[in-house]
Enzyme design. Structure first.
Site, mmCIF file in Angstrom:
data_model
loop_
_atom_site.group_PDB
_atom_site.id
_atom_site.type_symbol
_atom_site.label_atom_id
_atom_site.label_comp_id
_atom_site.label_asym_id
_atom_site.label_seq_id
_atom_site.Cartn_x
_atom_site.Cartn_y
_atom_site.Cartn_z
ATOM 1 N N SER A 14 22.215 -11.418 120.609
ATOM 2 C CA SER A 14 20.867 -11.621 120.061
ATOM 3 C C SER A 14 20.673 -10.908 118.719
ATOM 4 C CB SER A 14 19.824 -11.118 121.050
ATOM 5 O OG SER A 14 19.971 -11.793 122.265
ATOM 6 N N GLU A 34 33.192 -13.571 116.982
ATOM 7 C CA GLU A 34 32.798 -13.437 118.395
ATOM 8 C C GLU A 34 33.974 -13.808 119.281
ATOM 9 O OE1 GLU A 34 29.855 -12.425 120.367
ATOM 10 O OE2 GLU A 34 31.529 -12.673 121.762
ATOM 11 N N CYS A 42 22.425 -11.127 126.483
ATOM 12 C CA CYS A 42 21.122 -11.661 126.895
ATOM 13 C C CYS A 42 21.218 -13.129 127.306
ATOM 14 C CB CYS A 42 20.113 -11.478 125.764
ATOM 15 S SG CYS A 42 18.565 -12.322 126.087
ATOM 16 N N LYS A 50 19.586 -14.405 134.415
ATOM 17 C CA LYS A 50 18.909 -13.613 135.461
ATOM 18 C C LYS A 50 17.496 -14.137 135.713
ATOM 19 C CE LYS A 50 16.272 -10.672 134.373
ATOM 20 N NZ LYS A 50 16.490 -9.390 133.772
ATOM 21 N N TYR A 183 17.248 -0.954 136.466
ATOM 22 C CA TYR A 183 16.825 -2.332 136.188
ATOM 23 C C TYR A 183 17.671 -3.360 136.966
ATOM 24 C CZ TYR A 183 14.252 -1.311 131.755
ATOM 25 O OH TYR A 183 13.372 -0.892 130.801
ATOM 26 N N ILE A 184 18.991 -3.313 136.712
ATOM 27 C CA ILE A 184 19.863 -4.378 137.216
ATOM 28 C C ILE A 184 19.924 -4.355 138.742
ATOM 29 C CG2 ILE A 184 22.264 -5.226 137.228
ATOM 30 C CD1 ILE A 184 22.471 -4.395 134.304
ATOM 31 N N GLU A 187 16.521 -5.633 140.151
ATOM 32 C CA GLU A 187 16.303 -7.064 139.926
ATOM 33 C C GLU A 187 17.194 -7.915 140.838
ATOM 34 O OE1 GLU A 187 14.698 -7.013 135.317
ATOM 35 O OE2 GLU A 187 16.791 -7.506 135.647
ATOM 36 N N ARG A 323 16.968 -8.253 112.096
ATOM 37 C CA ARG A 323 16.136 -8.857 111.040
ATOM 38 C C ARG A 323 15.742 -7.833 109.986
ATOM 39 N NH1 ARG A 323 12.636 -12.615 115.142
ATOM 40 N NH2 ARG A 323 14.233 -14.208 115.339
ATOM 41 N N HIS A 442 -12.885 -14.207 134.307
ATOM 42 C CA HIS A 442 -12.918 -14.238 135.767
ATOM 43 C C HIS A 442 -12.596 -15.630 136.306
ATOM 44 C CE1 HIS A 442 -14.141 -12.874 139.697
ATOM 45 N NE2 HIS A 442 -14.869 -13.968 139.829
ATOM 46 N N GLU A 447 -8.338 -9.148 134.357
ATOM 47 C CA GLU A 447 -9.711 -8.675 134.128
ATOM 48 C C GLU A 447 -9.902 -7.251 134.660
ATOM 49 O OE1 GLU A 447 -12.987 -10.487 136.419
ATOM 50 O OE2 GLU A 447 -11.478 -11.438 137.679
HETATM 51 P P1 NDP Z 1 19.894 1.792 134.392
HETATM 52 O O1 NDP Z 1 20.141 2.899 133.464
HETATM 53 O O2 NDP Z 1 18.590 1.092 134.382
HETATM 54 O O3 NDP Z 1 20.131 2.298 135.895
HETATM 55 C C1 NDP Z 1 21.332 2.878 136.287
HETATM 56 C C2 NDP Z 1 21.203 3.315 137.734
HETATM 57 O O4 NDP Z 1 22.459 3.738 138.213
HETATM 58 C C3 NDP Z 1 20.250 4.484 137.919
HETATM 59 O O5 NDP Z 1 19.591 4.355 139.151
HETATM 60 C C4 NDP Z 1 21.215 5.670 137.922
HETATM 61 O O6 NDP Z 1 20.730 6.782 138.641
HETATM 62 C C5 NDP Z 1 22.374 5.079 138.677
HETATM 63 N N1 NDP Z 1 23.646 5.757 138.396
HETATM 64 C C6 NDP Z 1 24.180 6.092 137.200
HETATM 65 N N2 NDP Z 1 25.384 6.670 137.359
HETATM 66 C C7 NDP Z 1 25.621 6.686 138.687
HETATM 67 C C8 NDP Z 1 26.692 7.154 139.497
HETATM 68 N N3 NDP Z 1 27.770 7.727 138.956
HETATM 69 N N4 NDP Z 1 26.598 7.031 140.834
HETATM 70 C C9 NDP Z 1 25.511 6.465 141.392
HETATM 71 N N5 NDP Z 1 24.452 5.999 140.702
HETATM 72 C C10 NDP Z 1 24.523 6.108 139.362
HETATM 73 O O7 NDP Z 1 21.112 0.789 134.156
HETATM 74 P P2 NDP Z 1 21.324 -0.727 134.548
HETATM 75 O O8 NDP Z 1 22.791 -0.869 134.714
HETATM 76 O O9 NDP Z 1 20.430 -1.135 135.670
HETATM 77 O O10 NDP Z 1 20.864 -1.487 133.244
HETATM 78 C C11 NDP Z 1 21.445 -1.138 131.978
HETATM 79 C C12 NDP Z 1 20.468 -1.365 130.860
HETATM 80 O O11 NDP Z 1 20.320 -2.750 130.630
HETATM 81 C C13 NDP Z 1 19.047 -0.870 131.125
HETATM 82 O O12 NDP Z 1 18.898 0.479 130.863
HETATM 83 C C14 NDP Z 1 18.262 -1.746 130.166
HETATM 84 O O13 NDP Z 1 18.307 -1.166 128.906
HETATM 85 C C15 NDP Z 1 19.017 -3.048 130.175
HETATM 86 N N6 NDP Z 1 18.402 -4.043 131.079
HETATM 87 C C16 NDP Z 1 17.132 -4.451 130.861
HETATM 88 C C17 NDP Z 1 16.533 -5.373 131.688
HETATM 89 C C18 NDP Z 1 15.128 -5.793 131.434
HETATM 90 O O14 NDP Z 1 14.629 -5.544 130.350
HETATM 91 N N7 NDP Z 1 14.431 -6.391 132.401
HETATM 92 C C19 NDP Z 1 17.237 -5.963 132.820
HETATM 93 C C20 NDP Z 1 18.577 -5.452 132.981
HETATM 94 C C21 NDP Z 1 19.125 -4.534 132.144
HETATM 95 P P3 NDP Z 1 19.830 7.917 137.925
HETATM 96 O O15 NDP Z 1 18.499 7.294 137.704
HETATM 97 O O16 NDP Z 1 19.843 9.009 138.928
HETATM 98 O O17 NDP Z 1 20.542 8.263 136.644
#
Ligand code: NDP
Length: 454
Positions: A14, A34, A42, A50, A183-184, A187, A323, A442, A447
């Site tokens: 993106s 690429e 994305c 997703k 997040y991932i 979701e 951009r 409403h 609201e």
């Molecule tokens: P996140 O940083 O959101 O979450 C990572 C999770 O893994 C946390 O719960 C973290 O725990 C845990 N974790 C990290 N290391 C370990 C480990 N060694 N053992 C066990 N648990 C662990 O990462 P995601 O992979 O979910 O997503 C990556 C990024 O992608 C996001 O930060 C976001 O920027 C982007 N994204 C955005 C979305 C959206 O906008 N809707 C959707 C999907 C991805 P702890 O919290 O304790 O560190």
């Protein structure tokens, strides 16, 4: 010195696409390298596929719970193969659209791996044969190669899926273990559970979605538990092994259990390894490339945007960085990216969306006694005749000293659509009084944001 191009962009995600197209629109001669399909994380293996899966899960949830509306469905059969084929077809269509628009702008696409030879020259390498396909030279280089899923350093980690693998699935597993509480993980737990998979989620901390307002994490936890997702907090995965065609997980706590598949979603990291960065000696900021506020690296010819720099790793942020870079360097517009009040959403069902400071952050920054919280929780009208009457939660974080709204948070259907619009008002410094003097529309969910008193 003569260069073949004004700009070469490495990575057609993106951010890279946005930068290449904007620069070309100013008349710059642009090339883009690429190694995968055009579109990046994305479009190809992230937000877009997703969200299509979220729609499938949401539709099934609604079909299963609309009897009260007189819509009586027999058992709803879900064919994951149909869904995933359609998802992949849509992704290919979008990728082709991007390729076409590059062509129209005379942007040259080189398929292969981009590797630095020096600050102005890269070689394009075939990822399979490692043959050098050609050399590309340009006045400026923009790195926008994005990130990749982090692996867990445990025995058997290679047996588990990363989020990339989900989009290649034909059939959904019956039983899935998801590692992570971000997040991932959230979701996909929501998608798979609503489409009929038995889901267990292993979270190392004691809350989902660290860093989000805690009321949001609590709402999500309740909602996920209510639909039968088995949340195991304060637990970690120790090892994975194959057992009779399934996967056996051993937890740090000692327990073992069997699932068909495991998804590791423990964060992402910059995908910089294959660039031969040692040839250009760029300064790092931890695992990220160090850049100044104009996205320039420690080498004034080389720029970086997106998930490889230490800024929110979100698609709209990368697009705007791309951009702004093109505006500054190919149209002398002197712009900067506005990183304030970036709206965020987690597309669980229902979804979470947020902009500004959480209650916890606001109390820490402005001190507890200066913060006032307005909050409401209710059953949205759309759930009136449904069995699962999941609630909606809305919250405003206000600075008592000047009445400014510091944060706005929501758990509930269409939260992301509502928060996107609220983020405009936070950006211009709206006060609680401005919300109070805005007429309600409403009957809607949003609201409630303009009728909260306390
Ligand atoms: P996140 O940083 O959101 O979450 C990572 C999770 O893994 C946390 O719960 C973290 O725990 C845990 N974790 C990290 N290391 C370990 C480990 N060694 N053992 C066990 N648990 C662990 O990462 P995601 O992979 O979910 O997503 C990556 C990024 O992608 C996001 O930060 C976001 O920027 C982007 N994204 C955005 C979305 C959206 O906008 N809707 C959707 C999907 C991805 P702890 O919290 O304790 O560190």
């Amino acid at each position: 010195m003569e260069f073949e191009f004004d700009l070469v962009v490495v990575g057609a995600g993106s951010g890279g696409l946005a930068a290449a197209k904007r620069a070309a629109s100013y008349g710059a001669k642009v090339a883009i390298i690429e190694v995968n399909k055009i579109g990046g994380t994305c479009v190809i293996r992230g937000c877009v596929p997703k969200k299509l899966m979220v729609y499938a899960a949401n539709n099934r949830k609604n079909m299963n719970s609309s009897e009260g509306y007189g819509l009586i469905a027999k058992e709803i059969a879900f064919n994951s193969n149909v869904l995933m084929n359609n998802v992949r077809e849509e992704v290919s269509r979008l990728s082709a659209l991007h390729a076409n628009s590059l062509k129209k702008l005379n942007i040259k696409v080189f398929e292969g791996l981009g590797r630095f030879l020096n600050q102005n020259t890269l070689e394009v390498v075939c990822p399979k044969t490692k043959n050098i396909l050609r050399k590309v030279s340009a006045k400026k280089v923009l790195i926008s190669v994005g990130g990749k899923p982090k692996k867990l350093n445990i025995p058997g980690t290679e047996l588990a899926w990363s989020s990339d693998d989900i989009f290649e699935l034909k059939y959904f597993p019956k039983k899935l273990l998801i590692i992570g509480g971000g997040y991932i993980a959230c979701e996909f737990a929501s998608i798979f559970k609503n489409l009929g998979t038995e889901v267990t989620q292993l979270i190392r901390g004691k809350k989902l979605l660290n860093g989000f307002d805690e009321d949001l994490s609590d709402c999500l936890e309740k909602s996920m538990t209510s639909i039968g997702i088995d949340l195991k907090f304060k637990n970690q995965l120790k090892s994975i092994k194959k057992l009779n065609g399934d996967l056996e997980s051993t937890l740090e706590s000692g327990g073992k259990f069997l699932t068909n598949n495991i998804l590791i979603a423990t964060g992402r990291e910059p995908a910089l390894k294959r660039l031969n960065l040692d040839k250009v000696d760029l300064k790092m900021d931890g695992v990220y490339l160090q850049v100044n506020e104009l996205n320039q690296t420690s080498n004034s010819n080389i720029f970086a945007i997106g998930d490889i720099i230490k800024k929110p790793n979100l698609t709209p942020v990368a697009i705007e960085q791309g951009r702004v870079f093109a505006d500054n360097y190919f149209a002398e517009r002197q712009r900067k990216v506005n990183y304030k009040n970036i709206p965020k959403a987690v597309f669980t069902i229902p979804e979470i969306s947020t902009v500004g400071l959480s209650e916890e952050e606001a109390k820490e920054i402005h001190s507890k006694e200066n913060i006032k919280i307005f909050k409401c929780s209710f059953t949205p009208m759309s759930n009136t005749f449904k069995k699962n009457k999941s609630k909606c939660m809305m919250k405003l974080v206000v600075n008592k000293k000047n009445d400014k709204i510091l944060g706005c948070h929501m758990f509930g259907e269409t939260a992301s659509e509502i928060i996107q619009m609220v983020s405009v008002s936070l950006n211009v410094g709206i006060t609680k009084k401005d919300f109070d003097t805005t007429m309600a529309l409403h009957p809607t969910i949003s609201e409630e944001f303009v009728t909260m008193y306390g």
